[in-house]
Scaffold this motif. Structure first.
Motif, PDB file in Angstrom:
ATOM      1  N   ASN A 174      -4.415   3.002   4.068  1.00 49.73           N
ATOM      2  CA  ASN A 174      -4.453   1.546   4.177  1.00 49.73           C
ATOM      3  C   ASN A 174      -3.114   0.970   4.618  1.00 49.73           C
ATOM      4  O   ASN A 174      -3.066  -0.069   5.290  1.00 49.73           O
ATOM      5  CB  ASN A 174      -4.879   0.930   2.841  1.00 49.73           C
ATOM      6  CG  ASN A 174      -6.395   0.935   2.664  1.00 49.73           C
ATOM      7  OD1 ASN A 174      -7.143   0.655   3.587  1.00 49.73           O
ATOM      8  ND2 ASN A 174      -6.846   1.289   1.474  1.00 49.73           N
ATOM      9  N   TYR A 223       0.834  -1.205   0.000  1.00 49.41           N
ATOM     10  CA  TYR A 223       0.000   0.000   0.000  1.00 49.41           C
ATOM     11  C   TYR A 223       0.870   1.258   0.000  1.00 49.41           C
ATOM     12  O   TYR A 223       0.569   2.244  -0.685  1.00 49.41           O
ATOM     13  CB  TYR A 223      -0.912   0.015   1.227  1.00 49.41           C
ATOM     14  CG  TYR A 223      -2.197  -0.759   1.071  1.00 49.41           C
ATOM     15  CD1 TYR A 223      -3.031  -0.570  -0.033  1.00 49.41           C
ATOM     16  CD2 TYR A 223      -2.601  -1.677   2.047  1.00 49.41           C
ATOM     17  CE1 TYR A 223      -4.217  -1.279  -0.170  1.00 49.41           C
ATOM     18  CE2 TYR A 223      -3.794  -2.386   1.926  1.00 49.41           C
ATOM     19  CZ  TYR A 223      -4.586  -2.184   0.811  1.00 49.41           C
ATOM     20  OH  TYR A 223      -5.759  -2.886   0.686  1.00 49.41           O
ATOM     21  N   SER A 224       1.952   1.221   0.791  1.00 50.44           N
ATOM     22  CA  SER A 224       2.846   2.377   0.859  1.00 50.44           C
ATOM     23  C   SER A 224       3.479   2.659  -0.496  1.00 50.44           C
ATOM     24  O   SER A 224       3.564   3.819  -0.932  1.00 50.44           O
ATOM     25  CB  SER A 224       3.924   2.138   1.911  1.00 50.44           C
ATOM     26  OG  SER A 224       4.773   3.258   2.035  1.00 50.44           O
ATOM     27  N   ASP A 279       2.224   1.973  -3.293  1.00 47.44           N
ATOM     28  CA  ASP A 279       1.167   2.454  -4.191  1.00 47.44           C
ATOM     29  C   ASP A 279       0.652   3.840  -3.808  1.00 47.44           C
ATOM     30  O   ASP A 279      -0.237   4.377  -4.468  1.00 47.44           O
ATOM     31  CB  ASP A 279      -0.008   1.461  -4.192  1.00 47.44           C
ATOM     32  CG  ASP A 279       0.363   0.135  -4.841  1.00 47.44           C
ATOM     33  OD1 ASP A 279       1.340   0.101  -5.614  1.00 47.44           O
ATOM     34  OD2 ASP A 279      -0.318  -0.868  -4.563  1.00 47.44           O
ATOM     35  N   GLY A 280       1.196   4.390  -2.724  1.00 39.56           N
ATOM     36  CA  GLY A 280       0.790   5.723  -2.297  1.00 39.56           C
ATOM     37  C   GLY A 280      -0.496   5.758  -1.488  1.00 39.56           C
ATOM     38  O   GLY A 280      -1.056   6.832  -1.244  1.00 39.56           O
ATOM     39  N   ASP A 281      -0.979   4.596  -1.060  1.00 35.95           N
ATOM     40  CA  ASP A 281      -2.200   4.513  -0.265  1.00 35.95           C
ATOM     41  C   ASP A 281      -1.814   4.518   1.216  1.00 35.95           C
ATOM     42  O   ASP A 281      -1.737   3.475   1.871  1.00 35.95           O
ATOM     43  CB  ASP A 281      -2.962   3.237  -0.626  1.00 35.95           C
ATOM     44  CG  ASP A 281      -4.355   3.192  -0.005  1.00 35.95           C
ATOM     45  OD1 ASP A 281      -4.604   3.944   0.960  1.00 35.95           O
ATOM     46  OD2 ASP A 281      -5.189   2.393  -0.477  1.00 35.95           O
TER      47      ASP A 281
END
Length: 218
Positions: free
Chosen positions: A27, A19-20, A22-24
């Protein structure tokens, strides 16, 4: 049950890392917070197991990296203080472990960044002094591969440390290869229910397959 919890925590770490990447951030934090919750229970219930405290420190480090990216330097500082305490605890329990001191160096390096963001020059200097001191100790205690009886463990250590460096540089193919060579030499590294080697190898393989690596030609 303990093994299941350890594996579950590492799975949440892997999810949080993805998630990190992917910039999320939301989450990522949620997954890493769940890993922290499980790992804290493991540490409390297994105080003599140094890998659990080391992994908890590493997860705090992951969240601190997100805090720094978002310029939440005080939060990062507080997380890293916990990470350092846990990693020191692991190192005191097992000074010969090839990775605990490496993780501790990373925590101090990231703490130096947090201090810099806070404008704390004294804190930054202290953190960098710790990095320098620990790095010097690492060089002085590196195993001698020519020593009879220690050659196999030295070879494995020499592969695991470069694997970690390769991962940090996003040389994921090289990282996966080095892990594979170490696993072939010592299969117990894969079977260990609490060590992070299998997680690191799997993570490198996934990132290689997804084309995220920047490996130079070999």
């Amino acid at each position: 049950m303990t093994r299941y919890q350890a594996e579950l925590a590492l799975s949440f770490c892997a999810i949080g890392s993805q998630y990190s990447l992917d910039g999320d951030v939301a989450n990522a934090r949620e997954a890493l917070d769940e890993a922290i919750r499980i790992q804290q229970t493991l540490v409390q219930n297994n105080p003599s197991q140094s890998d659990y405290s080391s992994q908890l420190g590493a997860t705090h480090n992951q969240i601190a990296m997100i805090d720094i990216q978002e310029k939440h330097f005080q939060y990062a500082h507080d997380r890293l203080q916990q990470a350092i305490r846990l990693q020191r605890q692991s190192l005191e329990s097992n000074p010969a472990h090839p990775m605990y001191k490496r993780y501790l160096v990373n925590h101090w390096k990231l703490l130096a960044v947090a201090y810099k963001g806070l404008g704390d020059q004294e804190g930054h200097a202290k953190a960098m002094s710790e990095v320098s001191q620990l790095s010097g100790q690492q060089a002085s205690i590196r195993p001698d591969s020519s020593t009879a009886g220690n050659s196999q463990s030295s070879d494995i250590s020499e592969r695991l440390e470069p694997a970690w460096h390769a991962y940090q540089q996003k040389f994921y193919f090289k990282c996966a290869r080095l892990y594979s060579e170490a696993f072939e030499q010592d299969p117990s590294l894969v079977a260990d229910p609490v060590a992070m080697h299998r997680y690191g190898a799997s993570r490198a393989a996934v990132l290689t397959a997804s084309g995220r690596g920047v490996d130079p030609p070999e």
